[in-house]
Write an enzyme that holds these catalytic residues in place. Structure first.
Site, short mmCIF file in Angstrom:
data_model
loop_
_atom_site.label_atom_id
_atom_site.label_comp_id
_atom_site.label_asym_id
_atom_site.label_seq_id
_atom_site.Cartn_x
_atom_site.Cartn_y
_atom_site.Cartn_z
N GLY A 1 -7.53 3.59 3.07
CA GLY A 1 -7.68 2.55 2.06
C GLY A 1 -8.96 2.66 1.24
CB SER B 1 -4.13 6.98 -3.97
OG SER B 1 -3.95 8.31 -4.45
CG ASP C 1 -1.67 1.21 1.43
OD1 ASP C 1 -2.33 1.62 0.46
OD2 ASP C 1 -1.64 1.80 2.53
NE ARG D 1 -9.95 11.91 -5.21
CZ ARG D 1 -9.52 12.08 -6.47
NH1 ARG D 1 -10.27 12.71 -7.34
NH2 ARG D 1 -8.33 11.62 -6.85
CG ASP E 1 -1.85 2.48 6.45
OD1 ASP E 1 -2.21 2.09 5.31
OD2 ASP E 1 -2.09 3.62 6.88
CG ASN F 1 -3.82 12.23 -6.31
OD1 ASN F 1 -3.69 12.92 -7.33
ND2 ASN F 1 -4.86 12.36 -5.50
CG ASP G 1 -1.96 7.49 0.34
OD1 ASP G 1 -1.02 8.22 0.01
OD2 ASP G 1 -3.03 7.44 -0.30
C1 BG6 Z 1 -5.92 5.70 -0.12
C2 BG6 Z 1 -6.11 6.45 1.17
O1 BG6 Z 1 -4.58 5.35 -0.28
O2 BG6 Z 1 -6.32 6.49 -1.23
C3 BG6 Z 1 -7.55 6.92 1.27
O3 BG6 Z 1 -5.79 5.62 2.27
C4 BG6 Z 1 -7.93 7.74 0.03
O4 BG6 Z 1 -7.73 7.67 2.44
C5 BG6 Z 1 -7.68 6.92 -1.21
O5 BG6 Z 1 -9.30 8.14 0.10
C6 BG6 Z 1 -8.01 7.66 -2.50
O6 BG6 Z 1 -7.08 8.70 -2.69
P1 BG6 Z 1 -7.07 9.71 -3.91
O7 BG6 Z 1 -5.65 10.18 -3.95
O8 BG6 Z 1 -7.46 8.93 -5.15
O9 BG6 Z 1 -8.05 10.77 -3.59
MG MG Z 2 -2.77 3.13 3.58
#
Ligand code: BG6
Ligand code: MG
Length: 218
Positions: A47, A117, A10, A50, A171, A119, A12
């Site tokens: 995890g 994510s 993972d 969004r 995590d 991102n 984040d």
């Molecule tokens: C995960 C985070 O890695 O990514 C979440 O733990 C988050 O909290 C999710 O909502 C989506 O992230 P992003 O960057 O696509 O908005």
């Molecule tokens: Mg995480």
């Protein structure tokens, strides 16, 4: 431990500590909307995608919102989050994490990212790890977020490995559930370390090396 061929990380909260940025960005939006939001609510977002995170935050919102309004709120959070991510540099990956990843690679393990994510590529680029991993599975290539195993099953597929030979490092409770649902072992760190479903608990990221020590001779 037998037949471990790969690790799926993972991002984040495991490789980088962007959790604080997620929190700050959601908090900014929630405060503007007058929605109660605190660390306890934030913990439930680990995890989770969004849009699903937004639905959890909106449990504390009295009114009702159209799909368009919800999308606008998610975009608002994303813009704040990206501003915060922009400050990241390679120094945001600790020497210990970097060194452990390098040592696992030297030992012949395949390494992938399995993140909800969208991102993830942007973050990996900021910290100088975009080309480091053998595969990246993230919010851009999945339709179901953790606890669904899709993101990890895709990572295993991209690596060309049987899920049973992969260890997921997580995590988030949702991430441990996703790993188990995908038939993988879960090594939990941080918030998830107290989760009884985890197969291994890491007090420290470098404990991964202890986990596989002796494995090389098999
Ligand atoms: C995960 C985070 O890695 O990514 C979440 O733990 C988050 O909290 C999710 O909502 C989506 O992230 P992003 O960057 O696509 O908005
Ligand atoms: Mg995480």
């Amino acid at each position: 431990m037998k037949n471990v061929k790969a690790f799926i990380f993972d991002l984040d909260g495991v490789i980088v500590f962007t959790d604080k940025f997620h929190y700050q960005a959601w908090k900014r939006m929630a405060d503007r909307m007058g929605i109660y939001f605190d660390e306890t609510v934030n913990n439930r977002l680990r995890g989770v995608s969004r849009m699903e995170s937004l639905d959890i935050i909106l449990e504390n919102y009295e009114g009702s919102l159209s799909q368009e309004e919800k999308k606008a709120l998610a975009e608002e959070k994303k813009a704040s989050y990206r501003e915060l991510l922009n400050t990241m540099t390679p120094q945001d990956v600790s020497t210990k994490v970097r060194r452990t990843l390098e040592q696992l690679r030297e030992k012949g393990y395949k390494l992938a990212i399995g993140s909800s994510s969208k991102n993830a590529p942007f973050i990996l680029e900021k910290v100088g790890l975009l080309d480091f991993f053998d595969a990246i599975s993230d919010g851009n290539n999945i339709t179901n977020s953790k606890p669904d195993p899709e993101v990890f099953l895709k990572a295993a597929e991209y690596l060309g490995e049987d899920p049973q030979n992969c260890i997921v490092v997580e995590d988030a409770y949702a991430g441990v559930d996703a790993a188990k649902a995908g038939g993988m072992a879960a090594a939990a760190i941080g918030d998830a370390a107290s989760y009884e479903k985890a197969d291994y608990v890491l007090e420290d990221f470098s404990d991964l090396l202890k986990l596989v020590s002796g494995n090389e001779d098999q």
